[in-house]
Design a protein around this motif. Structure first.
Motif, PDB file in Angstrom:
ATOM      1  N   GLN A 112      -2.761   2.878   9.144  1.00 15.54           N
ATOM      2  CA  GLN A 112      -1.941   4.820   8.152  1.00 15.54           C
ATOM      3  C   GLN A 112      -2.928   5.341   8.104  1.00 15.54           C
ATOM      4  O   GLN A 112      -2.365   6.537   7.729  1.00 15.54           O
ATOM      5  CB  GLN A 112      -0.742   3.821   7.325  1.00 15.54           C
ATOM      6  N   ALA A 113      -3.191   5.114   7.025  1.00 18.55           N
ATOM      7  CA  ALA A 113      -4.511   4.532   6.240  1.00 18.55           C
ATOM      8  C   ALA A 113      -5.340   6.412   7.498  1.00 18.55           C
ATOM      9  O   ALA A 113      -5.968   7.480   7.294  1.00 18.55           O
ATOM     10  CB  ALA A 113      -5.886   4.323   5.624  1.00 18.55           C
ATOM     11  N   GLU A 114      -5.852   5.717   9.032  1.00 17.99           N
ATOM     12  CA  GLU A 114      -6.294   6.627   9.742  1.00 17.99           C
ATOM     13  C   GLU A 114      -5.840   7.699  10.280  1.00 17.99           C
ATOM     14  O   GLU A 114      -6.022   8.844  10.501  1.00 17.99           O
ATOM     15  CB  GLU A 114      -6.105   5.247  11.230  1.00 17.99           C
ATOM     16  N   GLU A 115      -3.775   7.528  10.567  1.00 21.02           N
ATOM     17  CA  GLU A 115      -3.483   8.522  10.476  1.00 21.02           C
ATOM     18  C   GLU A 115      -3.090   9.870   9.807  1.00 21.02           C
ATOM     19  O   GLU A 115      -2.846  10.908   9.931  1.00 21.02           O
ATOM     20  CB  GLU A 115      -1.966   7.948  10.531  1.00 21.02           C
ATOM     21  N   LEU A 116      -3.786   9.100   8.084  1.00 18.11           N
ATOM     22  CA  LEU A 116      -3.258  10.772   7.448  1.00 18.11           C
ATOM     23  C   LEU A 116      -5.109  10.886   6.683  1.00 18.11           C
ATOM     24  O   LEU A 116      -5.346  11.612   6.407  1.00 18.11           O
ATOM     25  CB  LEU A 116      -2.265   9.653   6.080  1.00 18.11           C
ATOM     26  N   ALA A 117      -6.118  10.374   7.373  1.00 15.21           N
ATOM     27  CA  ALA A 117      -7.100  11.134   6.976  1.00 15.21           C
ATOM     28  C   ALA A 117      -7.696  12.244   7.565  1.00 15.21           C
ATOM     29  O   ALA A 117      -7.261  12.778   7.948  1.00 15.21           O
ATOM     30  CB  ALA A 117      -8.270  10.439   8.451  1.00 15.21           C
ATOM     31  N   GLY A 118      -8.825  12.523   5.938  1.00  9.82           N
ATOM     32  CA  GLY A 118      -8.694  13.730   6.248  1.00  9.82           C
ATOM     33  C   GLY A 118      -7.420  15.269   5.935  1.00  9.82           C
ATOM     34  O   GLY A 118      -7.862  16.362   6.375  1.00  9.82           O
ATOM     35  N   CYS A 119      -6.967  14.174   5.308  1.00 16.03           N
ATOM     36  CA  CYS A 119      -5.837  15.598   5.043  1.00 16.03           C
ATOM     37  C   CYS A 119      -6.034  16.916   4.266  1.00 16.03           C
ATOM     38  O   CYS A 119      -7.213  15.973   2.884  1.00 16.03           O
ATOM     39  CB  CYS A 119      -4.272  14.931   4.921  1.00 16.03           C
ATOM     40  N   GLU A 142      -9.468   6.666  -1.543  1.00 14.21           N
ATOM     41  CA  GLU A 142     -11.140   6.382  -0.461  1.00 14.21           C
ATOM     42  C   GLU A 142     -11.059   6.355   0.485  1.00 14.21           C
ATOM     43  O   GLU A 142     -11.426   6.342   1.615  1.00 14.21           O
ATOM     44  CB  GLU A 142     -11.631   5.585  -1.464  1.00 14.21           C
ATOM     45  N   GLN A 143      -9.323   5.458   1.057  1.00 13.64           N
ATOM     46  CA  GLN A 143      -8.860   5.260   2.070  1.00 13.64           C
ATOM     47  C   GLN A 143      -8.996   6.416   3.322  1.00 13.64           C
ATOM     48  O   GLN A 143      -9.790   7.075   4.323  1.00 13.64           O
ATOM     49  CB  GLN A 143      -7.741   4.593   2.573  1.00 13.64           C
ATOM     50  N   VAL A 144      -8.199   7.842   2.633  1.00 12.14           N
ATOM     51  CA  VAL A 144      -7.662   9.105   3.265  1.00 12.14           C
ATOM     52  C   VAL A 144      -8.931   9.654   3.595  1.00 12.14           C
ATOM     53  O   VAL A 144      -9.050  10.395   4.330  1.00 12.14           O
ATOM     54  CB  VAL A 144      -6.258   8.789   2.811  1.00 12.14           C
ATOM     55  N   LYS A 145      -9.577  10.108   2.001  1.00 15.78           N
ATOM     56  CA  LYS A 145     -10.852  11.099   1.489  1.00 15.78           C
ATOM     57  C   LYS A 145      -9.834  12.533   1.847  1.00 15.78           C
ATOM     58  O   LYS A 145     -10.460  13.554   2.523  1.00 15.78           O
ATOM     59  CB  LYS A 145     -11.351  10.598   2.707  1.00 15.78           C
ATOM     60  N   PRO A 146      -8.479  12.699   1.483  1.00 17.46           N
ATOM     61  CA  PRO A 146      -8.430  13.892   1.217  1.00 17.46           C
ATOM     62  C   PRO A 146      -9.142  15.222   0.371  1.00 17.46           C
ATOM     63  O   PRO A 146      -9.944  14.717  -0.135  1.00 17.46           O
ATOM     64  CB  PRO A 146      -6.904  14.249   0.174  1.00 17.46           C
ATOM     65  N   ARG A 147      -9.074  16.240   1.149  1.00 12.69           N
ATOM     66  CA  ARG A 147     -10.121  17.727  -0.380  1.00 12.69           C
ATOM     67  C   ARG A 147      -9.138  17.798  -1.631  1.00 12.69           C
ATOM     68  O   ARG A 147      -9.973  18.047  -2.773  1.00 12.69           O
ATOM     69  CB  ARG A 147      -9.515  18.863   0.809  1.00 12.69           C
ATOM     70  N   VAL A 148      -8.070  17.437  -1.752  1.00 14.11           N
ATOM     71  CA  VAL A 148      -7.501  17.516  -2.774  1.00 14.11           C
ATOM     72  C   VAL A 148      -6.002  16.731  -2.798  1.00 14.11           C
ATOM     73  O   VAL A 148      -5.459  16.124  -2.113  1.00 14.11           O
ATOM     74  CB  VAL A 148      -6.077  18.831  -2.934  1.00 14.11           C
ATOM     75  N   VAL A 149      -6.631  16.252  -4.570  1.00  7.09           N
ATOM     76  CA  VAL A 149      -4.997  15.817  -5.364  1.00  7.09           C
ATOM     77  C   VAL A 149      -4.397  15.920  -5.790  1.00  7.09           C
ATOM     78  O   VAL A 149      -4.961  16.197  -6.967  1.00  7.09           O
ATOM     79  CB  VAL A 149      -5.869  13.827  -5.306  1.00  7.09           C
ATOM     80  N   ILE A 150      -3.073  15.337  -5.343  1.00 10.46           N
ATOM     81  CA  ILE A 150      -2.411  15.661  -6.648  1.00 10.46           C
ATOM     82  C   ILE A 150      -1.362  14.794  -7.202  1.00 10.46           C
ATOM     83  O   ILE A 150      -1.058  14.122  -6.518  1.00 10.46           O
ATOM     84  CB  ILE A 150      -1.241  16.818  -6.672  1.00 10.46           C
ATOM     85  N   PRO A 151      -1.691  14.084  -8.243  1.00 11.52           N
ATOM     86  CA  PRO A 151      -0.895  13.094  -9.141  1.00 11.52           C
ATOM     87  C   PRO A 151       0.682  13.794  -9.390  1.00 11.52           C
ATOM     88  O   PRO A 151       1.124  14.706  -9.001  1.00 11.52           O
ATOM     89  CB  PRO A 151      -1.283  12.940 -10.503  1.00 11.52           C
ATOM     90  N   MET A 152       1.411  12.488  -8.959  1.00 12.11           N
ATOM     91  CA  MET A 152       2.926  12.702  -9.510  1.00 12.11           C
ATOM     92  C   MET A 152       3.159  10.594  -9.878  1.00 12.11           C
ATOM     93  O   MET A 152       2.342   9.899  -9.545  1.00 12.11           O
ATOM     94  CB  MET A 152       3.141  12.882  -8.024  1.00 12.11           C
TER      95      MET A 152
END
Length: 202
Positions: A112-119, A142-152
């Motif tokens: 799953q993390a690989e599918e979402l990685a680098g979003c 840390e799994q996905v390594k996104p550029r921007v994170v918005i908590p919710m």
């Protein structure tokens, strides 16, 4: 692309005048009634604080610039035995990828993390109880390594469910310079947006 936090886990995504709403809610303490116009609506699962479709007035928009992909996950750490399935939505437009994790209830698998990685942007639940908690949320980052994170899906001053966690334990895991507190509820995402944790203002 314009990303706007409407409260709880509800966001709107806009591109080229086309607007989508994800996880509309009702009866979330302190958030007030939600009423918004959009061209499309998506829900991660069938709970009242994520699937209140009457809150969204659908308009006759043009062709959507977004492509949408879903990924099945669990709403708990017992393979859905407590709360069932949760859909992760992956939205793509303008060469950008935005991932809304819904009420993710356990860490992502490697696949799953690989599918979402680098979003480009990850809309991340952090409150625990019904979702992953603050520590697990950082692990997902840390799994996905996104550029921007918005908590919710957290509790703040005057809003949110009493049995979910606050924003501060999540933010305390990061250097202050990494955190960007927004002046309002909206965030403009483009290819030049720097890496950050973006916190919309309620």
């Amino acid at each position: 692309m314009q990303i706007t936090w409407l409260g709880h886990s509800c966001f709107s995504l806009e591109s080229g005048g086309y607007k989508m709403v994800v996880d509309p809610y009702t009866d979330v303490p302190g958030c007030g009634p939600l009423q918004v116009e959009a061209d499309a609506v998506f829900c991660s699962h069938d709970h009242f604080d994520h699937n209140y479709l009457p809150a969204v007035a659908l308009r006759q928009g043009g062709e959507s610039p977004f492509s949408v992909h879903t990924l099945k996950t669990w709403h708990d750490d017992r393979q859905g035995a407590l709360r069932g399935e949760n859909l992760v939505h992956v939205f793509r437009a303008e060469g950008l990828t935005v991932v809304h994790l819904g009420d993710l209830g356990e860490p992502l698998t490697d696949r799953q993390a690989e599918e979402l990685a680098g979003c480009d942007a990850l809309l991340l639940p952090i409150g625990g109880t019904y979702t992953i908690n603050a520590v697990q949320a950082k692990e997902v980052m840390e799994q996905v390594k996104p550029r921007v994170v918005i908590p919710m899906h957290y509790r703040g001053p005057g809003f949110g469910f009493d049995d979910i966690g606050r924003l501060e334990p999540f933010l305390a895991q990061f250097e202050p310079e990494r955190i960007h507190r927004l002046a309002g509820a909206s965030f403009s995402l483009d290819a030049q947006t720097p890496r950050q944790i973006a916190v919309p203002k309620r």
